[in-house]
Design a protein around this motif. Structure first.
Motif, short mmCIF file in Angstrom:
data_model
loop_
_atom_site.label_atom_id
_atom_site.label_comp_id
_atom_site.label_asym_id
_atom_site.label_seq_id
_atom_site.Cartn_x
_atom_site.Cartn_y
_atom_site.Cartn_z
N GLU A 130 7.44 -5.91 -1.48
CA GLU A 130 8.35 -5.18 -2.44
C GLU A 130 8.45 -3.92 -2.17
O GLU A 130 9.40 -3.19 -2.21
N ALA A 131 7.20 -3.24 -2.24
CA ALA A 131 7.12 -1.81 -2.06
C ALA A 131 7.54 -1.34 -0.84
O ALA A 131 8.17 -0.28 -0.67
N VAL A 132 7.15 -2.02 0.20
CA VAL A 132 7.33 -1.60 1.69
C VAL A 132 8.87 -2.00 1.63
O VAL A 132 9.75 -1.03 2.41
N ASP A 133 9.56 -2.87 1.35
CA ASP A 133 11.14 -3.04 1.39
C ASP A 133 11.96 -1.93 0.66
O ASP A 133 12.93 -1.71 0.98
N ARG A 134 11.26 -1.47 -0.65
CA ARG A 134 11.89 -0.59 -1.41
C ARG A 134 11.80 0.78 -0.60
O ARG A 134 12.71 1.58 -0.83
N GLU A 135 10.54 1.17 -0.26
CA GLU A 135 10.54 2.63 0.28
C GLU A 135 10.51 2.70 1.66
O GLU A 135 10.89 3.87 2.11
N LEU A 136 10.37 1.88 2.65
CA LEU A 136 10.36 1.84 4.09
C LEU A 136 11.19 0.87 4.76
O LEU A 136 12.26 0.51 3.93
N ARG A 137 10.96 0.25 5.73
CA ARG A 137 11.89 -1.10 6.27
C ARG A 137 11.02 -2.05 6.55
O ARG A 137 9.83 -1.93 7.20
N PHE A 138 11.33 -2.94 5.86
CA PHE A 138 10.63 -4.28 6.00
C PHE A 138 11.67 -5.28 6.81
O PHE A 138 12.63 -5.54 6.64
N LEU B 51 0.32 1.77 -3.19
CA LEU B 51 -0.76 2.54 -2.31
C LEU B 51 -0.47 2.27 -1.03
O LEU B 51 -0.61 3.21 0.17
N LEU B 52 -0.13 0.99 -0.61
CA LEU B 52 0.14 0.63 0.83
C LEU B 52 1.23 1.62 1.43
O LEU B 52 1.03 2.08 2.64
N VAL B 53 2.21 1.90 0.71
CA VAL B 53 3.39 2.82 1.38
C VAL B 53 2.92 4.15 1.48
O VAL B 53 3.31 4.78 2.43
N THR B 54 1.85 4.47 0.56
CA THR B 54 1.46 6.16 0.50
C THR B 54 0.82 5.91 2.02
O THR B 54 0.77 7.06 2.76
N VAL B 55 -0.47 5.24 2.27
CA VAL B 55 -1.01 4.97 3.40
C VAL B 55 -0.11 5.02 4.60
O VAL B 55 -0.52 5.83 5.63
N LEU B 56 0.72 4.21 4.55
CA LEU B 56 1.68 3.87 5.88
C LEU B 56 2.14 5.13 6.08
O LEU B 56 2.54 5.55 7.25
N ARG B 57 2.89 5.78 5.03
CA ARG B 57 3.62 7.22 5.24
C ARG B 57 2.52 8.16 6.09
O ARG B 57 3.03 9.04 7.11
N GLU B 58 1.38 8.26 5.55
CA GLU B 58 0.38 9.08 6.04
C GLU B 58 0.20 8.83 7.79
O GLU B 58 0.14 9.65 8.55
N LEU B 59 0.47 7.45 7.97
CA LEU B 59 0.13 7.03 9.53
C LEU B 59 1.51 7.04 10.27
O LEU B 59 1.34 6.96 11.51
N GLY B 60 2.57 7.58 9.58
CA GLY B 60 3.91 7.61 10.41
C GLY B 60 4.59 6.61 10.56
O GLY B 60 5.26 6.31 11.50
N ILE B 61 4.09 5.43 9.85
CA ILE B 61 4.80 4.17 10.00
C ILE B 61 6.06 4.06 9.12
O ILE B 61 5.72 4.18 7.85
N ASP B 62 7.29 3.84 9.60
CA ASP B 62 8.41 3.63 8.82
C ASP B 62 9.03 2.26 8.79
O ASP B 62 9.95 2.08 8.29
N THR B 63 8.49 1.38 9.67
CA THR B 63 8.78 -0.07 9.75
C THR B 63 7.74 -1.11 9.87
O THR B 63 6.74 -0.81 10.60
N VAL B 64 7.89 -1.90 8.90
CA VAL B 64 6.80 -3.16 8.82
C VAL B 64 7.21 -4.50 9.03
O VAL B 64 8.53 -4.74 8.40
N PHE B 65 6.72 -5.18 9.85
CA PHE B 65 7.05 -6.68 10.09
C PHE B 65 6.35 -7.84 9.48
O PHE B 65 4.99 -7.54 9.35
#
Length: 541
Positions: free
Chosen positions: A35-43, A9-23
């Motif tokens: 785990e989801a962010v690292d798999r789908e975006l950039r952690f 769910l978090l990845v879906t929301v972040l994609r809606e927001l245009g965020i590709d990198t999370v710290f």
């Protein structure tokens, strides 16, 4: 819509927001999210939670959007609090998602691992918005509301605590459509009265703060129409490129600008809060005729009285005032240009050999590239004034004045804009606060040049004590061998020990496609002509 767990769910929301990198930092209490962010975006696994928020903050500033940080609960959320204060002070748009203990034990006071008393209360105190995810049906709604609040002027961080059992559970998500809020604007009468005053001005000045950065076009047109001089706060730098002939810049407390303010017959201020360090502890005198524009109603008249207090969006208000603009009297714009030249020449002379470093950085960088600055003498003296900025997104620094945040901010900005180089200005004392982020720098390898000004301690406070006290206390610190430290971290290293080194060393570092640590040996380079002390008042002195 259903999601297998909170991380999806978090990845879906972040994609809606245009965020590709999370710290962030991984923990037993945020594992599904990481785990989801690292798999789908950039952690990006930073080494301290404070740096996660700093990096997310600067990621958002450098892109003009929202950044995201993930931290753990309890101590982890507490570690993030200081950087949330910075984001709150700056009005930076940060989505901070932190773990929480299992909902069954939340608030039980049992001493459950990673639990703290009233974590939500702590987050509420240092965030513009804070909420707890209460169940698996409302997490998406809360995340989107947090992002919306962070992005709504005057901005600030939004914190969401998420019990770990609810993170692991299947989520039901129904996106909510939000109506765009009606724009905040003064009444027609208020605008007409302010416009009438503007039309009488023959020696106008404008003071732009961070709130003017969303009205760059309108601000530039007002400068052209009036011939006014533009003074800025640190946050307002780059709203109009600083090589513009009418941009005096962040020099309000200098004698020449004080004289300009004394002779001005109107001051128009836009989105600035008149911080103590930018007004000589509020002793700076402003013209009696003062039009103040701010999106935050509480800021109007709070520090200085204003003849006309215009509560509204800067772009809209300036557009409404533009038809009332008239040209300044003959000679005023030329005087503004002379003051612009004078204050820069005086500062340049006063910093002595460090002027070569300033020149070398600007020469090495493309016109639009991030310069992130920690709180250190080079930043506070010339980095915040003399080193030209051409876009507010390039101007990244801790507006709240906290030391040690520069490298984390630089990493966030560099990863937000990978196609351009980033430079970080840091002192040896400030860098030591989060020395572990050198490992993040080595691991992520952004195009970042870290310029460390080494004077063996806290130079600002040392200068204060040398000036006002009989002895030094707590300011002389052990400094590492930066060449060995860089080698241990797998980072390229270079050293500036003389003015003639600055140009070639910094040009090579900035041109590289990865990180470089550049040490500026201040003992070898030589002292400033005028030792820098911060613009703070010492009670009784």
């Amino acid at each position: 819509m259903r999601h297998d767990n909170g991380g999806d769910l978090l990845v879906t929301v972040l994609r809606e927001l245009g965020i590709d990198t999370v710290f962030g930092i991984v923990s037993v209490h945020n594992l599904p999210l990481v785990e989801a962010v690292d798999r789908e975006l950039r952690f990006v696994p930073v080494r301290h939670e404070a740096s996660a928020v700093n990096a997310a903050d600067a990621y958002g500033r450098a892109r003009g959007t929202l950044g995201c940080a993930l931290t753990s609960t309890g101590t982890g959320a507490g570690n993030a609090a200081g950087s949330l204060i910075e984001a709150l002070s700056a009005g930076s748009s940060v989505l901070h998602v932190t773990g929480q203990v299992e909902s069954e034990f939340l608030g039980g006071g049992r001493g459950f691992i990673h639990e703290t008393k009233d974590q939500l209360g702590m987050l509420s105190a240092v965030s513009a918005y804070a909420a707890t995810v209460p169940d698996t049906g409302r997490a998406g709604r809360i995340l989107r509301e947090a992002a919306r609040r962070a992005l709504t002027a005057p901005g600030g961080p939004a914190s969401v605590e998420w019990p770990v059992d609810l993170q692991y559970a299947e989520q039901t998500d129904e996106p909510v459509a939000y109506e765009e809020p009606a724009p905040v604007a003064p009444s027609d009468g208020e605008l007409a009265s302010a416009g009438a005053l503007l039309a009488t001005a023959r020696r106008p000045l404008i003071w732009a703060g961070g709130g003017a950065n969303a009205a760059r076009g309108e601000l530039a047109r007002l400068l052209d129409a009036t011939g006014a001089g533009l003074v800025t706060s640190n946050s307002g730098r780059g709203g109009v490129p600083e090589d513009h002939a009418q941009v005096v810049g962040n020099f309000a407390t200098t004698p020449a600008v004080r004289a300009l303010l004394a002779d001005a017959d109107l001051l128009l201020t836009i989105g600035t809060h008149f911080r103590s360090n930018e007004t000589a502890d509020y002793t700076l005198r402003l013209p009696q005729a003062h039009i103040q524009i701010d999106i935050e109603a509480a800021a109007l008249g709070r520090v200085y009285p204003a003849t006309h207090q215009l509560h509204g969006d800067a772009a809209g208000v300036l557009a409404a005032l533009l038809p009332h603009a008239v040209s300044a009297e003959p000679g005023w714009t030329e005087r503004v240009g002379a003051v612009r030249t004078e204050v820069r020449a005086i500062l340049r002379d006063g910093i002595g050999p460090q002027a070569a470093v300033c020149d070398a950085i600007r020469a090495a960088l493309p016109r639009e590239a991030v310069v992130a600055r920690d709180v250190t003498i080079p930043s506070s003296s010339w980095g915040n004034r003399l080193l030209e900025m051409y876009d507010p997104k390039d101007n990244v620094f801790p507006r709240g004045g906290g030391i040690g945040q520069g490298l984390g901010m630089g990493i966030g900005a560099a990863l937000a804009r990978p196609d351009a180089p980033t430079v970080v200005l840091a002192g040896d004392g400030g860098l030591a606060v989060h020395l572990g982020e050198l490992l993040t720098l080595a691991q992520e390898r952004p195009r970042l040049t870290l310029v460390v000004f080494n004077d063996g301690g806290y130079g600002v406070l040392r200068n204060m004590q040398d000036r006002y006290a009989e002895r030094r206390s707590g300011v002389d610190l052990t400094t590492p061998d930066f060449e060995l430290l860089a080698r241990a971290c797998g980072l390229p290293y270079a050293r500036v020990a003389a003015e003639e080194h600055a140009g070639p060393v910094l040009a090579e570092a900035v041109a590289s496609d990865g990180p470089t640590l550049v040490e500026v040996d201040l003992d070898a380079l030589g002292p400033m002509k005028n030792p820098f002390t911060p613009p703070v008042r010492i009670p009784g002195r």
